[in-house]
Write a protein that holds these residues in place. Structure first.
Motif, PDB file in Angstrom:
ATOM      1  N   GLY B 438      29.218  95.939  66.038  1.00  0.00           N
ATOM      2  CA  GLY B 438      30.268  95.820  66.061  1.00  0.00           C
ATOM      3  C   GLY B 438      30.558  96.189  67.903  1.00  0.00           C
ATOM      4  O   GLY B 438      31.535  95.634  68.409  1.00  0.00           O
ATOM      5  N   VAL B 439      29.457  96.582  67.970  1.00  0.00           N
ATOM      6  CA  VAL B 439      30.432  96.612  69.901  1.00  0.00           C
ATOM      7  C   VAL B 439      28.868  95.936  70.861  1.00  0.00           C
ATOM      8  O   VAL B 439      27.782  95.980  70.356  1.00  0.00           O
ATOM      9  CB  VAL B 439      30.548  97.737  70.140  1.00  0.00           C
ATOM     10  CG1 VAL B 439      30.380  98.357  71.807  1.00  0.00           C
ATOM     11  CG2 VAL B 439      31.176  98.343  69.782  1.00  0.00           C
ATOM     12  N   VAL B 440      29.131  94.930  71.192  1.00  0.00           N
ATOM     13  CA  VAL B 440      27.971  94.383  72.223  1.00  0.00           C
ATOM     14  C   VAL B 440      28.073  94.620  74.257  1.00  0.00           C
ATOM     15  O   VAL B 440      29.262  93.987  73.931  1.00  0.00           O
ATOM     16  CB  VAL B 440      27.799  92.824  71.739  1.00  0.00           C
ATOM     17  CG1 VAL B 440      26.699  92.276  72.646  1.00  0.00           C
ATOM     18  CG2 VAL B 440      27.623  92.769  70.742  1.00  0.00           C
ATOM     19  N   TRP B 441      27.060  94.863  74.589  1.00  0.00           N
ATOM     20  CA  TRP B 441      27.132  95.414  76.079  1.00  0.00           C
ATOM     21  C   TRP B 441      26.469  94.576  76.245  1.00  0.00           C
ATOM     22  O   TRP B 441      25.230  94.410  76.036  1.00  0.00           O
ATOM     23  CB  TRP B 441      26.924  97.005  76.193  1.00  0.00           C
ATOM     24  CG  TRP B 441      28.165  98.152  75.833  1.00  0.00           C
ATOM     25  CD1 TRP B 441      29.241  98.220  76.144  1.00  0.00           C
ATOM     26  CD2 TRP B 441      27.505  98.450  75.354  1.00  0.00           C
ATOM     27  NE1 TRP B 441      29.870  98.961  75.538  1.00  0.00           N
ATOM     28  CE2 TRP B 441      28.737  99.248  74.983  1.00  0.00           C
ATOM     29  CE3 TRP B 441      26.747  99.523  73.889  1.00  0.00           C
ATOM     30  CZ2 TRP B 441      28.862 100.884  74.352  1.00  0.00           C
ATOM     31  CZ3 TRP B 441      27.211 100.105  73.369  1.00  0.00           C
ATOM     32  CH2 TRP B 441      27.694 101.265  73.063  1.00  0.00           C
ATOM     33  N   ALA B 442      26.613  93.820  77.454  1.00  0.00           N
ATOM     34  CA  ALA B 442      26.067  92.812  77.680  1.00  0.00           C
ATOM     35  C   ALA B 442      26.126  93.104  79.685  1.00  0.00           C
ATOM     36  O   ALA B 442      27.161  92.989  80.079  1.00  0.00           O
ATOM     37  CB  ALA B 442      26.375  90.929  78.049  1.00  0.00           C
ATOM     38  N   ASN B 443      24.759  93.036  80.139  1.00  0.00           N
ATOM     39  CA  ASN B 443      24.746  93.885  81.558  1.00  0.00           C
ATOM     40  C   ASN B 443      25.320  95.057  81.968  1.00  0.00           C
ATOM     41  O   ASN B 443      25.413  95.416  82.998  1.00  0.00           O
ATOM     42  CB  ASN B 443      24.671  92.736  82.547  1.00  0.00           C
ATOM     43  CG  ASN B 443      23.785  91.129  82.487  1.00  0.00           C
ATOM     44  OD1 ASN B 443      22.708  92.166  81.892  1.00  0.00           O
ATOM     45  ND2 ASN B 443      24.138  90.668  82.479  1.00  0.00           N
ATOM     46  N   THR B 444      24.899  95.686  80.538  1.00  0.00           N
ATOM     47  CA  THR B 444      25.452  97.642  81.140  1.00  0.00           C
ATOM     48  C   THR B 444      25.331  97.738  79.134  1.00  0.00           C
ATOM     49  O   THR B 444      25.480  96.969  78.868  1.00  0.00           O
ATOM     50  CB  THR B 444      27.766  97.541  81.028  1.00  0.00           C
ATOM     51  OG1 THR B 444      27.643  98.724  81.270  1.00  0.00           O
ATOM     52  CG2 THR B 444      28.156  96.780  80.230  1.00  0.00           C
ATOM     53  N   ARG B 447      29.519 101.449  77.443  1.00  0.00           N
ATOM     54  CA  ARG B 447      30.752 101.695  77.887  1.00  0.00           C
ATOM     55  C   ARG B 447      32.258 101.874  76.160  1.00  0.00           C
ATOM     56  O   ARG B 447      31.814 101.898  75.566  1.00  0.00           O
ATOM     57  CB  ARG B 447      31.257 100.157  78.848  1.00  0.00           C
ATOM     58  CG  ARG B 447      30.206  99.816  79.742  1.00  0.00           C
ATOM     59  CD  ARG B 447      30.212 100.874  80.937  1.00  0.00           C
ATOM     60  NE  ARG B 447      29.414 101.199  81.303  1.00  0.00           N
ATOM     61  CZ  ARG B 447      28.614 102.515  82.711  1.00  0.00           C
ATOM     62  NH1 ARG B 447      29.900 103.334  82.783  1.00  0.00           N
ATOM     63  NH2 ARG B 447      27.773 101.920  82.961  1.00  0.00           N
ATOM     64  N   PHE B 448      32.707 102.925  77.070  1.00  0.00           N
ATOM     65  CA  PHE B 448      33.930 103.356  75.729  1.00  0.00           C
ATOM     66  C   PHE B 448      35.102 103.042  76.466  1.00  0.00           C
ATOM     67  O   PHE B 448      35.312 103.959  78.051  1.00  0.00           O
ATOM     68  CB  PHE B 448      33.743 104.501  75.554  1.00  0.00           C
ATOM     69  CG  PHE B 448      32.287 104.777  75.240  1.00  0.00           C
ATOM     70  CD1 PHE B 448      31.673 104.305  73.757  1.00  0.00           C
ATOM     71  CD2 PHE B 448      31.173 105.319  75.429  1.00  0.00           C
ATOM     72  CE1 PHE B 448      30.161 104.793  73.257  1.00  0.00           C
ATOM     73  CE2 PHE B 448      29.582 105.545  75.034  1.00  0.00           C
ATOM     74  CZ  PHE B 448      29.629 104.798  74.453  1.00  0.00           C
ATOM     75  N   ASP B 449      36.689 103.197  75.870  1.00  0.00           N
ATOM     76  CA  ASP B 449      37.311 103.202  76.323  1.00  0.00           C
ATOM     77  C   ASP B 449      38.589 102.975  75.434  1.00  0.00           C
ATOM     78  O   ASP B 449      38.124 102.311  74.308  1.00  0.00           O
ATOM     79  CB  ASP B 449      38.038 101.818  77.557  1.00  0.00           C
ATOM     80  CG  ASP B 449      39.306 101.888  78.195  1.00  0.00           C
ATOM     81  OD1 ASP B 449      39.119 102.586  79.514  1.00  0.00           O
ATOM     82  OD2 ASP B 449      40.030 101.717  77.595  1.00  0.00           O
ATOM     83  N   ALA B 451      41.523 101.900  74.858  1.00  0.00           N
ATOM     84  CA  ALA B 451      41.411 100.563  74.629  1.00  0.00           C
ATOM     85  C   ALA B 451      40.656  99.145  73.403  1.00  0.00           C
ATOM     86  O   ALA B 451      41.271  98.297  73.679  1.00  0.00           O
ATOM     87  CB  ALA B 451      41.799  99.759  75.715  1.00  0.00           C
ATOM     88  N   ALA B 452      39.167  99.838  73.642  1.00  0.00           N
ATOM     89  CA  ALA B 452      38.421  99.225  73.273  1.00  0.00           C
ATOM     90  C   ALA B 452      38.000  99.176  71.316  1.00  0.00           C
ATOM     91  O   ALA B 452      37.363 100.614  72.102  1.00  0.00           O
ATOM     92  CB  ALA B 452      37.324  99.048  73.962  1.00  0.00           C
ATOM     93  N   PRO B 453      38.116  98.345  70.769  1.00  0.00           N
ATOM     94  CA  PRO B 453      37.905  98.987  69.155  1.00  0.00           C
ATOM     95  C   PRO B 453      36.528  99.170  69.406  1.00  0.00           C
ATOM     96  O   PRO B 453      35.714  98.174  70.167  1.00  0.00           O
ATOM     97  CB  PRO B 453      38.257  97.864  68.223  1.00  0.00           C
ATOM     98  CG  PRO B 453      38.913  97.049  69.248  1.00  0.00           C
ATOM     99  CD  PRO B 453      39.481  97.216  70.731  1.00  0.00           C
TER     100      PRO B 453
END
Lengths: 288, 477
Positions: B438-444, B447-449, B451-453
């Motif tokens: 459900g969440v993919v972090w590329a070069n990081t 990260r949570f926000d 505004a970001a599902p």
């Protein structure tokens, strides 16, 4: 009336693009609304469910990975072939549902239109449900909807074609693949629909159609670890509880559906598409 | 080489305004809970922090009735613009009391003060601020005109981010017009009860937010309560399955945010030093008590040795110790029970043939601590590659081709998050498409926000929190 004896059709299952009989060898008689014999349908078993699920899983990568434009064209092609078989579908719907042929023809037309409606969604739903996320930091963050995977569909028991199309088309429009259990007593339109799918450009395994009992096969679908979501529409009230409980074993998505069959002629919205989509959020730094 | 020691830099414990007793919050008042009181420990010292009243069945019942009344008479009928102003007030009060909450959170949870101060508390406030703005704009959320709330939400949250998980749950529920009964985790109930005080300070109408501390039995009462319209749960996959089973066949709506076993995939063209920072943050942030932790490092074979060397060197510099010290990187494991689980699973990795490397840092004599550990030579069949450890333990596997990386990354029943490290943009996008997460972090990473599902595929749960997508969990759609 000629003296010619008609060629009766053998109705079989549709698994992985082929038309096998049930491995169990079981069949059951299908009758028209007045009780007259129509055909012997295959009575699908647990093993057939497993074969269908593995075919659906195998087809998922290719179907979900195809471009949305391509999926849209393939599904539109299905509508074209459906349109060409209107008479046959109308005859089967009339026989199964016991409605006048003219009414059955209206139902067939609605089913074709429904299919076209969903076909057009393939390359639009992502822009409606997706987003660029305005996060508080130097990152590009976006969210896209992706198909959830293999969906078990227990098709409506009453509405043998329009209901079936209304529950199946949204599954394949999202890029999911399907294992459908048709209406038990009215399975003929479902099998004819699989012939349409087989002669359109839908890859084998994307849709698999089993004729049989939703209450018998539903729990097997619901407990199968390679099924991601299940639509219990065609199951009885008692069986739906069992299905929902079985589904919890692998955290499946279980559709919330009304107790009784809805009026399938009503204009649909995108809620069924939404149920089969997962939101994926991707992040990448900016500037480094 | 001379070593520069850090001077101690402890944050003052007094800032937490710790009280000897905390009580359940029902219908706008703090009440004596009818359950057996529990003692919340400071996991960094094993000392008792406070006694906390817990909810009995009748307290849960009273909370649900209060929430129903508030929903029907006050919160439901209130215009969205008015609801919004309460949420803005709450966001501001969280910011104003941020120091107090950060210290309290660190005392109760064991996480380093720099994390509670810089991450948990500000992000919790941000969630209220973000969702406040939605309350009068729901017509534009894409669910048709005037989407309706579900009613009373029962919410059960974990101990890893007590206040932040509360914010993830309460902010969207209130913004969409629902009222809530929330159960904080047994080992970390304190910040939720200070939040209750903030609700009072904000003048939030009685019954809109109810907090019922307790153990799993209180959660079970909520899950089974006929007066609840929706259950939202964050926690382990095992408990999530039990909840889904219990809710099956009822009209209750359900969202689940469960466990994970995220792959963090490093290609040979990745900026290795940057990747090392991301890997370290991905698994050692919050002692690895993170459902989306990058607990499976998948590294391309050609750079595996080099990366492991850099990784061990970097992990050796992590400072483990007093969570209240502002220089501490790794705090305490939240409970003795969790520590035992981490030890058991790590030992199983060694038994099954993984090579164990543990940071040479010293552990305090008292408190629950586990030194950062890297297991290399891990195979996919090992438990440490399949099961969520929920601790500071990284399992390292290797791959040769991008296809193999995809296959291994997706070889899990979970699907919460994934990390990608490569300089090649087209490869990032190709991989991002293929990660079943459900969440993919590329070069990081991590990260949570608001505004970001955020939320999982498969056995990591269903439903999303955050963004426009997250509102769906609390609306009739």
């Amino acid at each position: 009336m000629s003296d010619r004896v008609s060629v009766a059709k053998t109705y079989k299952l549709y698994i992985d693009g082929k038309f096998p009989r049930s491995e169990s060898g079981r069949t059951y008689p299908v009758t028209d609304a007045e009780g007259g014999f129509l055909a012997n349908a295959s009575h699908a078993s647990r093993k057939d469910v497993r074969d269908a699920v593995s075919a659906a899983r195998k087809a998922f990568g290719g179907w979900s990975g195809a471009t949305a434009y391509n999926r849209g064209q393939v599904l539109y092609r299905v509508a074209e072939v459906l349109e060409g078989r209107r008479e046959q579908f109308a005859a089967e719907v009339a026989a199964c549902e016991g409605v006048p042929t003219a009414d059955a023809m209206c139902t067939v037309d609605a089913a074709v239109d429904r299919w076209v409606w969903y076909a057009g969604w393939t390359d639009k739903i992502a822009s409606v449900l997706g987003a660029a996320n305005p996060v508080a930091g130097p990152y590009f963050s976006f969210t896209v909807p992706e198909p959830t995977g293999v969906v078990g569909v227990l098709a409506p028991q009453s509405s043998s074609l329009l209901g079936l199309v209304s529950v199946l088309a949204p599954v394949v429009a999202t890029g999911c693949t399907a294992v459908v259990v048709s209406s038990a007593d009215r399975p003929l339109p479902a099998i004819t629909l699989s012939e349409v799918l087989a002669t359109s450009d839908v890859p084998g395994g994307v849709v698999n159609v089993l004729t049989g009992r939703a209450d018998e096969l539903g729990p097997w679908l619901a407990s199968h670890a390679d099924v991601n979501a299940i639509d219990p529409t065609g199951a009885s009230a008692e069986s739906r509880v069992d299905i929902a409980q079985q589904a919890s074993g692998t955290v499946k998505r279980v559709l919330t559906v009304p107790g009784d069959e809805p009026d399938w002629t009503r204009r649909p919205d995108i809620s069924r598409l939404r149920r089969y989509l997962e939101a994926k959020t991707v992040w990448h730094p900016k500037g480094t | 080489m001379s070593v520069w020691e850090y001077a101690p830099a402890p944050e003052s414990r007094d800032l937490a305004n710790l009280r000897p007793n905390y009580r359940p919050f029902v219908d706008g008042e703090f009440v004596d809970g009818g359950g057996d009181p529990l003692t919340s420990l400071n996991p960094a010292t094993e000392e008792p922090l406070a006694e906390v009243g817990t909810a009995s069945e009748s307290d849960v019942d009273a909370a649900v009735r209060a929430a129903r009344r508030a929903f029907e008479q006050v919160w439901g009928p209130m215009p969205g613009a008015e609801r919004a102003k309460y949420l803005f007030r709450i966001a501001r009060l969280l910011q104003e009391r941020a120091r107090e909450l950060a210290v309290l959170e660190t005392l109760d949870n064991g996480k380093p003060i720099k994390e509670s101060r810089d991450s948990d508390v500000p992000t919790a406030a941000a969630h209220f601020f973000y969702h406040a703005g939605w309350a009068d704009k729901l017509d534009y959320a894409g669910y048709g005109p005037d989407p309706q709330p579900l009613g009373v939400a029962g919410q059960i949250i974990p101990w890893n981010f007590p206040l932040l998980m509360l914010a993830w749950k309460i902010a969207p529920a209130l913004a969409t017009g629902n009222t809530v009964v929330l159960k904080p985790a047994e080992t970390t109930p304190l910040s939720a009860l200070v939040f209750a005080e903030i609700c009072q300070q904000a003048g939030l109408p009685a019954g809109v937010v109810n907090i019922v501390p307790g153990a799993g039995d209180v959660g079970s009462l909520l899950v089974r309560h006929p007066g609840i319209d929706k259950i939202a749960f964050t926690g382990s996959t095992a408990v999530g399955k039990e909840i889904q089973h219990a809710v099956a066949g009822t009209p209750k709506r359900l969202t689940l945010e469960l466990g994970g076993k995220a792959a963090n995939v490093v290609f040979d063209d990745a900026p290795l030093d940057q990747a090392v920072e991301g890997i370290v943050g991905g698994i050692f942030f919050n002692q690895g008590h993170v459902c989306c932790a990058g607990s499976r490092l998948l590294v391309q074979e050609s750079v595996a040795e080099e990366l492991l060397g850099k990784l061990r060197a970097r992990v050796s510099t992590l400072r483990l110790g007093d969570p209240l010290d502002k220089n501490t990187d790794i705090g305490a494991i939240n409970s003795a029970e969790q520590l035992a689980k981490i030890r058991e699973l790590t030992a199983s990795g060694e038994d099954e043939g993984a090579e164990r490397w543990t940071s040479p840092c010293e552990l305090p004599e008292r408190g629950f601590y586990f030194a950062p550990t890297v297991l290399s030579g891990v195979e996919q069949s090992m438990r440490v590659a399949r099961e969520e450890i929920f601790g500071p333990v990284l399992s390292v596997l290797t791959f040769r081709t991008p296809d193999e990386a995809v296959t291994k990354a997706n070889n899990t029943p979970y699907g919460l998050s994934a990390g990608l490290w490569t300089e090649k943009g087209s490869r990032i996008l190709w991989l991002a498409d293929r990660m079943r997460a459900g969440v993919v972090w590329a070069n990081t990473f991590n990260r949570f926000d608001p505004a970001a599902p955020f939320g999982g595929y498969q056995e990591s749960g269903f439903g999303r929190e955050g963004g426009r997508t997250g509102l769906e969990a609390y609306l009739h759609v």
